[in-house]
Design an enzyme around this catalytic site. Structure first.
Site, PDB file in Angstrom:
ATOM      1  N   GLU A   1      -0.706   1.928  -5.430  1.00 14.56           N
ATOM      2  CA  GLU A   1      -0.669   3.148  -4.642  1.00 14.56           C
ATOM      3  C   GLU A   1      -2.090   4.217  -5.706  1.00 14.56           C
ATOM      4  O   GLU A   1      -1.956   5.252  -5.928  1.00 14.56           O
ATOM      5  CB  GLU A   1       0.884   3.629  -5.293  1.00 14.56           C
ATOM      6  CG  GLU A   1       1.566   3.605  -6.345  1.00 14.56           C
ATOM      7  CD  GLU A   1       0.346   4.469  -7.296  1.00 14.56           C
ATOM      8  OE1 GLU A   1      -0.396   4.087  -8.219  1.00 14.56           O
ATOM      9  OE2 GLU A   1       1.191   6.069  -7.231  1.00 14.56           O
ATOM     10  N   TRP A   2      -3.031   3.325  -6.613  1.00 17.67           N
ATOM     11  CA  TRP A   2      -4.386   3.864  -6.327  1.00 17.67           C
ATOM     12  C   TRP A   2      -3.951   4.195  -7.420  1.00 17.67           C
ATOM     13  O   TRP A   2      -4.676   5.485  -7.628  1.00 17.67           O
ATOM     14  CB  TRP A   2      -4.933   4.659  -4.975  1.00 17.67           C
ATOM     15  CG  TRP A   2      -4.099   4.484  -3.930  1.00 17.67           C
ATOM     16  CD1 TRP A   2      -4.967   3.627  -2.993  1.00 17.67           C
ATOM     17  CD2 TRP A   2      -3.979   5.074  -2.472  1.00 17.67           C
ATOM     18  NE1 TRP A   2      -4.473   2.855  -2.157  1.00 17.67           N
ATOM     19  CE2 TRP A   2      -3.754   4.003  -1.741  1.00 17.67           C
ATOM     20  CE3 TRP A   2      -3.460   6.383  -2.815  1.00 17.67           C
ATOM     21  CZ2 TRP A   2      -3.007   4.475  -0.382  1.00 17.67           C
ATOM     22  CZ3 TRP A   2      -2.540   6.772  -1.288  1.00 17.67           C
ATOM     23  CH2 TRP A   2      -2.461   5.378  -0.027  1.00 17.67           C
ATOM     24  N   GLY A   3      -3.928   4.645  -8.352  1.00 18.53           N
ATOM     25  CA  GLY A   3      -3.577   4.778  -9.846  1.00 18.53           C
ATOM     26  C   GLY A   3      -2.947   6.807  -9.640  1.00 18.53           C
ATOM     27  O   GLY A   3      -2.798   6.980 -10.440  1.00 18.53           O
TER      28      GLY A   3
ATOM     29  N   ASP B   1       0.670  -1.066   0.033  1.00 14.77           N
ATOM     30  CA  ASP B   1      -0.095   0.242   0.283  1.00 14.77           C
ATOM     31  C   ASP B   1       0.431   0.935   0.586  1.00 14.77           C
ATOM     32  O   ASP B   1       2.130   0.873  -0.378  1.00 14.77           O
ATOM     33  CB  ASP B   1      -0.570   0.020   1.681  1.00 14.77           C
ATOM     34  CG  ASP B   1      -2.000   0.208   0.969  1.00 14.77           C
ATOM     35  OD1 ASP B   1      -2.596   0.917   0.466  1.00 14.77           O
ATOM     36  OD2 ASP B   1      -3.051  -0.025   1.369  1.00 14.77           O
TER      37      ASP B   1
ATOM     38  N   ASP C   1     -10.440   3.384  -3.431  1.00 23.06           N
ATOM     39  CA  ASP C   1     -11.165   1.882  -3.214  1.00 23.06           C
ATOM     40  C   ASP C   1     -12.139   2.130  -3.314  1.00 23.06           C
ATOM     41  O   ASP C   1     -13.521   3.592  -3.609  1.00 23.06           O
ATOM     42  CB  ASP C   1     -11.151   1.992  -1.244  1.00 23.06           C
ATOM     43  CG  ASP C   1     -10.034   1.949  -0.838  1.00 23.06           C
ATOM     44  OD1 ASP C   1      -8.600   2.183  -1.317  1.00 23.06           O
ATOM     45  OD2 ASP C   1      -9.798   1.883   0.500  1.00 23.06           O
TER      46      ASP C   1
END
Ligand code: GLA
Length: 396
Positions: free
Chosen positions: A181-183, A148, A203
């Protein structure tokens, strides 16, 4: 001298073979289960073991699901030598024993950490301990790491993920590496070779269409953010639109069918995120639909493209091996879509090797599990609100 050269040669061949093994991982999108969507921080070994049992008894393992991933909150601190400590109350038997249990079921163990100093739930992160943590994971039998990006303290994302990737490669155990890393730093541009999959958005939420201030997204908004990313997906390197919400109760069955169909079309990792111990029949039928899973797992490894958009009506196409193709008609609206589709008029120009005129495909309905026509005739269908018609064009 001669012995020394031989040793170096052996080591070199061994390392090359190992690197090849790592490169061979996730040749099709990974499938499994992850604790986060349903359980959040409420994880313990008893529940994880029950999930492994349920994966087998439900038939999900046989449908292709493989990884059991423990997300955040399994870790509580570090010992005086810096070794990461699993919560002794929640995991009293230790991670090695849990890994053995999962492996004895023919499944694989996944775990979670963070490139920052802390995880998103404030547990110890791996920053500064990457190689040490990777050694612990290997000793426990970990096969998959989700990594994460909270508390990253301004690090370069590419460098941070490369460090953990190198650490995992150094431990001599094939471990799938999931970049989360959520883009934020376009991991699709640098993630290939570092990780096997990368999250592309914030998320997922258990809703068909919704957005939250902190970034959480429903199914449709996530789909929109995948549309341009198709060139970056392929065997061993996948765009990850986040884990599945199927079975968690926030959407209708029709919406869950659309969610699962589109994740399959997108060549997305299929990580169930519900309680496998209490699977109702409709949920099980969705998660184990082999026609849909076959499209997801197709060895060509192509991600679907949005081929047509007419307001709330969309058509997505995914080239498959052997010149076949999956097509998904997605109805985003709250009205039924009376489809009348002329295959000969709308050629999918970008799908190489698909010649609708020449091949005259048979149309297989991936949810009704039957043929519903051929491509030399008009396709008529009623697609429910928020529903899909997902078909596979099969060669005659
Ligand atoms: C982030 C990730 C989630 C989950 C949580 C755990 O929000 O994107 O998938 O792992 O952290 O804290």
């Amino acid at each position: 001298m001669k012995n020394c050269s031989l040793l170096i040669l052996f080591l070199f061949v061994g390392q090359t073979a190992f690197n090849q093994g790592v490169a061979d991982l996730a040749i099709t999108p990974p499938m499994g289960w992850n604790s986060w969507n349903k359980f959040g921080c409420n994880v313990d070994e008893k529940m994880i073991m029950e999930m492994a049992d349920a994966m087998v008894t439900s038939g999900m393992r046989d449908a292709g699901y493989e990884y059991i991933v423990i997300d955040d909150c399994w870790q509580v601190g570090r010992d005086s030598l810096g070794n990461i400590i699993p919560d002794p109350e929640r995991f009293p038997s230790g991670m090695k024993a849990l890994g053995d249990y999962i492996h004895s079921h023919g499944l694989k163990l996944g775990i979670y950490s963070c490139a920052g100093s802390k995880t998103c739930q404030g547990r110890p992160g791996s920053r500064g301990y990457q190689f040490q943590d990777a050694r612990s994971y290997a000793a426990w039998g970990v096969d998959y790491l989700k990594y994460d990006w909270c508390y990253n303290e301004g690090q370069s994302a590419e460098a941070a993920y490369k460090t953990m990737s190198d650490a995992l490669k150094a431990v001599g155990r094939p471990i799938v590496f999931s970049i989360c890393e959520w883009g934020e730093h376009k991991p699709w541009e640098w993630g290939k070779g570092i990780g096997h999959l990368w999250r592309t958005t914030a998320d997922i939420r258990d809703c068909f269409q919704c957005q939250f201030d902190w970034g959480g997204l429903g199914v449709l908004d996530i789909i929109d953010r995948q549309a341009e990313l198709y060139p970056f997906a392929g065997p061993g390197h996948w765009n990850d639109p986040d884990m599945l919400e199927v079975g968690n109760g926030g959407m209708t069955n029709t919406e869950y069918i659309s969610h699962f169909s589109m994740w399959a079309m997108l060549a997305a990792p299929l990580m169930a995120g519900n309680d496998l111990r209490n699977l109702d029949q409709p949920t099980l039928e969705i998660l184990t639909n082999h026609d849909v899973i076959d499209v997801n797992q197709d060895e060509l490894g192509k991600q679907a493209r949005r081929f047509m958009k007419m307001g709330d009506y969309e058509i997505w196409a995914k080239p498959l091996s052997n010149g076949e193709v999956a097509v998904c008609f997605l109805n985003r609206s709250l009205q039924a879509w009376s489809l009348d589709y002329d295959w000969q008029r709308y050629t999918m120009y970008f799908v190489r090797d698909v010649n609708l005129h020449k091949n005259n495909y048979k149309i297989w309905d991936c949810w009704a599990h039957k043929y519903i026509g051929t491509t030399d005739e008009q396709l008529s269908a009623e697609i429910p609100p928020h529903g899909v018609l997902m078909v596979r064009l099969k060669k005659k």
